[in-house]
Design a protein around this motif. Structure first.
Motif, PDB file in Angstrom:
ATOM      1  N   ALA A   1       0.858  -1.184   0.000  1.00 36.86           N
ATOM      2  CA  ALA A   1       0.000   0.000   0.000  1.00 36.86           C
ATOM      3  C   ALA A   1       0.898   1.239   0.000  1.00 36.86           C
ATOM      4  O   ALA A   1       2.010   1.204   0.523  1.00 36.86           O
ATOM      5  CB  ALA A   1      -0.913  -0.004   1.221  1.00 36.86           C
ATOM      6  N   ALA A   2       0.417   2.337  -0.595  1.00 34.62           N
ATOM      7  CA  ALA A   2       1.272   3.518  -0.713  1.00 34.62           C
ATOM      8  C   ALA A   2       0.451   4.796  -0.743  1.00 34.62           C
ATOM      9  O   ALA A   2      -0.687   4.806  -1.216  1.00 34.62           O
ATOM     10  CB  ALA A   2       2.129   3.433  -1.978  1.00 34.62           C
ATOM     11  N   ILE A   3       1.031   5.882  -0.248  1.00 40.48           N
ATOM     12  CA  ILE A   3       0.463   7.225  -0.320  1.00 40.48           C
ATOM     13  C   ILE A   3       1.502   8.107  -1.018  1.00 40.48           C
ATOM     14  O   ILE A   3       2.665   8.121  -0.618  1.00 40.48           O
ATOM     15  CB  ILE A   3       0.159   7.784   1.074  1.00 40.48           C
ATOM     16  N   THR A   4       1.077   8.847  -2.039  1.00 39.78           N
ATOM     17  CA  THR A   4       2.009   9.688  -2.792  1.00 39.78           C
ATOM     18  C   THR A   4       1.406  11.070  -3.015  1.00 39.78           C
ATOM     19  O   THR A   4       0.241  11.193  -3.379  1.00 39.78           O
ATOM     20  CB  THR A   4       2.331   9.063  -4.165  1.00 39.78           C
ATOM     21  N   TYR A   5       2.202  12.096  -2.796  1.00 35.07           N
ATOM     22  CA  TYR A   5       1.807  13.456  -3.164  1.00 35.07           C
ATOM     23  C   TYR A   5       2.919  14.035  -4.026  1.00 35.07           C
ATOM     24  O   TYR A   5       4.098  13.972  -3.667  1.00 35.07           O
ATOM     25  CB  TYR A   5       1.609  14.349  -1.937  1.00 35.07           C
ATOM     26  N   LYS A   6       2.530  14.611  -5.160  1.00 34.20           N
ATOM     27  CA  LYS A   6       3.529  15.155  -6.068  1.00 34.20           C
ATOM     28  C   LYS A   6       3.068  16.506  -6.587  1.00 34.20           C
ATOM     29  O   LYS A   6       1.939  16.663  -7.031  1.00 34.20           O
ATOM     30  CB  LYS A   6       3.773  14.208  -7.250  1.00 34.20           C
ATOM     31  N   GLY A   7       3.986  17.490  -6.529  1.00 33.88           N
ATOM     32  CA  GLY A   7       3.739  18.790  -7.130  1.00 33.88           C
ATOM     33  C   GLY A   7       4.809  19.062  -8.159  1.00 33.88           C
ATOM     34  O   GLY A   7       5.999  18.922  -7.895  1.00 33.88           O
ATOM     35  N   THR A   8       4.407  19.414  -9.371  1.00 36.73           N
ATOM     36  CA  THR A   8       5.369  19.660 -10.448  1.00 36.73           C
ATOM     37  C   THR A   8       5.736  21.137 -10.458  1.00 36.73           C
ATOM     38  O   THR A   8       4.870  21.993 -10.588  1.00 36.73           O
ATOM     39  CB  THR A   8       4.783  19.266 -11.808  1.00 36.73           C
ATOM     40  N   GLY A   9       7.024  21.436 -10.322  1.00 37.10           N
ATOM     41  CA  GLY A   9       7.460  22.836 -10.234  1.00 37.10           C
ATOM     42  C   GLY A   9       8.477  23.190 -11.295  1.00 37.10           C
ATOM     43  O   GLY A   9       8.517  22.617 -12.374  1.00 37.10           O
ATOM     44  N   ASP A  10       9.331  24.115 -10.950  1.00 39.19           N
ATOM     45  CA  ASP A  10      10.325  24.664 -11.860  1.00 39.19           C
ATOM     46  C   ASP A  10      11.378  23.607 -12.204  1.00 39.19           C
ATOM     47  O   ASP A  10      12.012  23.035 -11.326  1.00 39.19           O
ATOM     48  CB  ASP A  10      10.988  25.869 -11.190  1.00 39.19           C
TER      49      ASP A  10
END
Length: 324
Positions: free
Chosen positions: A129-138
């Protein structure tokens, strides 16, 4: 004259590398064996931690783990001091090769990590099981901003993946948003929207599908079955359309506008029946023979001209035929 050999010896006695031989879980301490000191075993040494007052952290080395010790007593006995950290060795190498990654990994396969260039935080458990948060930036974050903080993000993704591969995700950027629940049998529920359109969709594992779309000027509901049969209803500002399409190519359609309606029935062989309420016209097309059978009277009446055209003979049979 200053004796450098004595200084080196003292430093070597103050900072020592050894192997953990015993661990005391209730006191957050351990004993360390120093091979370069003929197997000398230290006194019980406290293991340094990040916080130990109002905020607290807890993490102990394992027996057999290589550690660095800071000794504050340098007599010929085991002395006293502190375990200040662990270190990798030739036999116990790092599992990652990434300057931008900070990771905490556990023996059961669970880990938590943050990748600063991709702005991705991930927690994965030992059962997958996994939790992922990703924000694409510069993209130039590494070259220009390393160590200087995060840049503005344009896209964010949150994912929760269960051990059976079922996945829940949410994604958004400046204009678009999407929520999706994907099951391990390939069924799926999703909702997405942008500035003008909204879409709700349910996909079943047999390829059947329910879709509802809503825009500024129109909305549409559609139900598709696994055999290719499809039911749909679409509504625009000044018109609406109902259609039922069958797997054999046949269909039933009804369209309503502001001033007229149109009905159409299509068969799989190309035959059709259409009616337009605006003109009042009805048209019947057949690809084979057309037969009308009745046990009673058949009457065809027209208030205007009637035309009968045939590419071959026209045969009229009856016991009493009248033409006016």
């Amino acid at each position: 004259m200053f004796n450098f050999s004595n200084l080196t010896s003292r430093v070597n006695n103050i900072v020592r590398e050894g192997e953990v031989s015993e661990v005391y879980t209730d006191r957050h301490s351990c004993r360390v064996t120093f091979e370069d000191k003929s197997g000398l075993v230290s006194a019980e040494l406290p293991v340094l931690t990040l916080a130990a007052y109002k905020n607290k952290s807890y993490s102990l080395p394992d027996v057999g783990e290589r550690v660095i010790c800071l000794m504050v007593s340098n007599d010929s006995t085991s002395g006293s001091g502190y375990v200040i950290g662990s270190l990798y060795t030739g036999e116990n190498k790092p599992t990652e090769d990434n300057q931008n990654l900070t990771k905490l990994e556990f023996a059961d396969g669970t880990f938590a990590q943050y990748e600063r260039k991709d702005h991705e935080l991930k927690i994965k458990f030992g059962d997958d099981a996994a939790i992922t948060y990703k924000g694409t930036g510069d993209e130039d974050f590494l070259d220009e901003e390393i160590g200087g903080g995060a840049s503005e993000n344009e896209k964010h993704t949150f994912t929760f993946e269960f051990q059976d591969k079922t996945k829940m995700s949410y994604e958004n950027d400046d204009e678009d948003h999407e929520f999706k629940f994907a099951f391990n049998d390939d069924a799926e529920i999703s909702y997405s929207n942008d500035d003008e359109n909204h879409k709700f969709q349910i996909k079943f594992n047999d390829s059947s599908e329910i879709v509802y779309e809503n825009g500024d000027d129109n909305s549409k509901f559609e139900f598709s079955f696994k055999d290719g049969t499809k039911f749909s209803y679409e509504m625009a500002e000044s018109s609406s359309e109902f259609k039922w399409s069958f797997k054999d190519g046949g269909s039933i359609g009804y369209e309503m506008g502001e001033d007229s309606t149109q009905f159409e029935l299509k068969f799989s062989d190309g035959s059709s029946v259409t009616h337009d309420s605006d003109s009042g016209d009805m048209e019947v097309k057949v690809t084979g023979d057309l037969k009308i059978n009745s046990d009673g009277e058949i009457q065809i009446t027209s208030a205007d001209e009637m035309e009968l055209t045939a590419g071959a003979d026209v045969v009229v049979k009856g016991s009493n035929i009248r033409l006016n």
